[in-house]
Design a protein around this motif. Structure first.
Motif, PDB file in Angstrom:
ATOM      1  N   GLU A   6       2.364  11.605   7.023  1.00  0.00           N
ATOM      2  CA  GLU A   6       3.201  10.456   7.394  1.00  0.00           C
ATOM      3  C   GLU A   6       2.450   9.548   8.357  1.00  0.00           C
ATOM      4  OE1 GLU A   6       6.271  13.984   7.605  1.00  0.00           O
ATOM      5  OE2 GLU A   6       4.228  13.589   8.312  1.00  0.00           O
ATOM      6  N   GLY A   8       3.182   5.438  10.550  1.00  0.00           N
ATOM      7  CA  GLY A   8       4.006   4.258  10.722  1.00  0.00           C
ATOM      8  C   GLY A   8       5.057   4.333  11.809  1.00  0.00           C
ATOM      9  N   ARG A  19       8.189   0.498   9.170  1.00  0.00           N
ATOM     10  CA  ARG A  19       7.993   1.059   7.840  1.00  0.00           C
ATOM     11  C   ARG A  19       7.161   2.324   7.960  1.00  0.00           C
ATOM     12  NH1 ARG A  19       4.959  -1.216   2.430  1.00  0.00           N
ATOM     13  NH2 ARG A  19       3.103  -0.683   3.687  1.00  0.00           N
ATOM     14  N   SER A  21       5.243   5.537   6.084  1.00  0.00           N
ATOM     15  CA  SER A  21       4.541   5.847   4.837  1.00  0.00           C
ATOM     16  C   SER A  21       4.355   7.342   4.728  1.00  0.00           C
ATOM     17  CB  SER A  21       3.173   5.164   4.804  1.00  0.00           C
ATOM     18  OG  SER A  21       3.303   3.768   4.884  1.00  0.00           O
ATOM     19  N   CYS A  22       4.389   7.826   3.500  1.00  0.00           N
ATOM     20  CA  CYS A  22       4.165   9.238   3.214  1.00  0.00           C
ATOM     21  C   CYS A  22       3.185   9.306   2.050  1.00  0.00           C
ATOM     22  CB  CYS A  22       5.470   9.919   2.858  1.00  0.00           C
ATOM     23  SG  CYS A  22       5.285  11.623   2.288  1.00  0.00           S
ATOM     24  N   ALA A  23       1.955   9.680   2.347  1.00  0.00           N
ATOM     25  CA  ALA A  23       0.923   9.757   1.321  1.00  0.00           C
ATOM     26  C   ALA A  23       0.777  11.199   0.864  1.00  0.00           C
ATOM     27  CB  ALA A  23      -0.394   9.241   1.882  1.00  0.00           C
ATOM     28  N   ARG A  72       8.546   3.622  -3.694  1.00  0.00           N
ATOM     29  CA  ARG A  72       7.332   4.369  -3.986  1.00  0.00           C
ATOM     30  C   ARG A  72       6.293   3.452  -4.603  1.00  0.00           C
ATOM     31  NH1 ARG A  72      10.525   4.429  -8.308  1.00  0.00           N
ATOM     32  NH2 ARG A  72       9.726   4.998 -10.366  1.00  0.00           N
ATOM     33  N   GLU A  73       5.029   3.831  -4.423  1.00  0.00           N
ATOM     34  CA  GLU A  73       3.915   3.106  -5.019  1.00  0.00           C
ATOM     35  C   GLU A  73       3.066   4.119  -5.757  1.00  0.00           C
ATOM     36  OE1 GLU A  73       1.794   0.701  -2.254  1.00  0.00           O
ATOM     37  OE2 GLU A  73       0.375  -0.021  -3.743  1.00  0.00           O
ATOM     38  N   THR A  78       2.268   7.274  -2.891  1.00  0.00           N
ATOM     39  CA  THR A  78       2.841   7.063  -1.557  1.00  0.00           C
ATOM     40  C   THR A  78       4.306   6.666  -1.654  1.00  0.00           C
ATOM     41  OG1 THR A  78       0.710   6.422  -0.608  1.00  0.00           O
ATOM     42  CG2 THR A  78       2.671   5.685   0.565  1.00  0.00           C
ATOM     43  N   TYR A  80       7.500   5.127   0.761  1.00  0.00           N
ATOM     44  CA  TYR A  80       7.751   4.360   1.979  1.00  0.00           C
ATOM     45  C   TYR A  80       9.213   4.478   2.400  1.00  0.00           C
ATOM     46  CZ  TYR A  80       3.394   2.174   0.481  1.00  0.00           C
ATOM     47  OH  TYR A  80       2.108   1.955   0.075  1.00  0.00           O
ATOM     48  N   GLN A  82      11.413   1.901   4.563  1.00  0.00           N
ATOM     49  CA  GLN A  82      11.578   0.670   5.330  1.00  0.00           C
ATOM     50  C   GLN A  82      12.860   0.783   6.144  1.00  0.00           C
ATOM     51  OE1 GLN A  82       9.566  -2.163   5.562  1.00  0.00           O
ATOM     52  NE2 GLN A  82      11.005  -2.746   7.182  1.00  0.00           N
ATOM     53  N   CYS A  96       8.490  13.611   6.124  1.00  0.00           N
ATOM     54  CA  CYS A  96       8.469  13.442   4.684  1.00  0.00           C
ATOM     55  C   CYS A  96       8.404  14.838   4.062  1.00  0.00           C
ATOM     56  CB  CYS A  96       7.248  12.620   4.308  1.00  0.00           C
ATOM     57  SG  CYS A  96       6.941  12.460   2.560  1.00  0.00           S
TER      58      CYS A  96
END
Length: 123
Positions: A6, A8, A19, A21-23, A72-73, A78, A80, A82, A96
């Motif tokens: 995680e 951010g 925001r 992030s979780c990669a 998600r991306e 990843t 997210y 927000q 996460c």
């Protein structure tokens, strides 16, 4: 299992935004349910939001509905979170987590967890 990192978190004033992030690494999220949980000092870990990678269904706790958005991306593996209109009661360590299965709000069902990121909202 999938490795989760995680980022951010930080300090923000009430009404502000962050925001998270979780990669994910090690495995693709493609078959996973990915969730965000939070734990405030002296309280139990609670569900915040979740998304199914396949199909994109999203779920939210009532306390964050309308203020937080999970997305998600795929290209970056990843997820997210927000967070808008933040309140002091949103202060917590945010985690996460990932799992296979259908139950999205029970932290006991998740088998991969990140290290957590601190979110502090000042009044």
């Amino acid at each position: 299992q999938v490795r989760l990192i995680e980022s951010g978190g930080g300090l923000v004033q009430a009404g502000g935004s962050l925001r998270l992030s979780c990669a994910g690494s090690g495995r693709s999220f493609s078959t996973y349910l990915v969730g965000w949980f939070r734990q405030a000092v002296g309280k139990e870990r609670e569900f915040v939001a979740a998304t199914r990678w396949n199909g994109g269904s999203t779920y939210y706790a009532d306390s964050v509905k309308g203020r937080f958005t999970i997305s998600r991306e795929s290209a970056k593996n990843t997820v997210y979170l927000q967070m808008n209109s933040l309140k002091p009661e949103d202060t917590a360590v945010y985690y996460c987590a990932a799992r296979r299965g259908v139950a999205y709000s029970d932290p006991q069902g998740y088998d991969s967890w990140g290290q957590g990121t601190q979110v502090t909202v000042s009044s």
